[in-house]
Design a protein around this motif. Structure first.
Motif, short mmCIF file in Angstrom:
data_model
loop_
_atom_site.label_atom_id
_atom_site.label_comp_id
_atom_site.label_asym_id
_atom_site.label_seq_id
_atom_site.Cartn_x
_atom_site.Cartn_y
_atom_site.Cartn_z
N ASP A 142 0.87 -1.17 0.00
CA ASP A 142 0.00 0.00 0.00
C ASP A 142 0.90 1.22 0.00
N SER A 143 0.43 2.32 -0.54
CA SER A 143 1.26 3.52 -0.58
C SER A 143 0.37 4.76 -0.55
N MET A 144 0.98 5.89 -0.24
CA MET A 144 0.25 7.16 -0.22
C MET A 144 1.22 8.31 -0.48
N VAL A 145 0.66 9.42 -0.95
CA VAL A 145 1.39 10.66 -1.13
C VAL A 145 0.68 11.72 -0.32
N GLY A 146 1.44 12.49 0.44
CA GLY A 146 0.87 13.56 1.24
C GLY A 146 1.59 14.87 0.97
N LEU A 147 0.84 15.95 0.86
CA LEU A 147 1.40 17.28 0.63
C LEU A 147 0.77 18.23 1.63
#
Length: 79
Positions: free
Chosen positions: A68-73
């Motif tokens: 699983d992966s995610m990008v946060g800004l």
């Protein structure tokens, strides 16, 4: 502490995985002394039966996946 969905159903984060390796890559950019941007990429690698997770189509979190992966800004203001 027991975590609950909005309907009161309990859930466990990362339930079912024998162990999980988490890798995070982040960069930070200071625009000026009052504003900073941060960008993070998080990658989870679950061993065993996989990571229990959910999405818009499956909010109850019954789906299992090995990764699983995610990008946060985010933008941070100082005041």
């Amino acid at each position: 502490m027991t975590l609950l969905y909005t309907d009161g159903t309990p859930y466990t984060i990362l339930k079912g995985a024998d162990y999980v390796n988490e890798y995070t890559l982040g960069i930070s950019w200071t625009w000026n002394p009052m504003v900073r941007w941060q960008l993070n990429y998080v990658y989870l690698d679950g061993k065993g039966t996989g990571i229990q997770s959910g999405d818009k189509a499956n909010p109850a979190g019954t789906k299992r996946s090995k990764i699983d992966s995610m990008v946060g800004l985010r933008m941070i203001f100082k005041f």
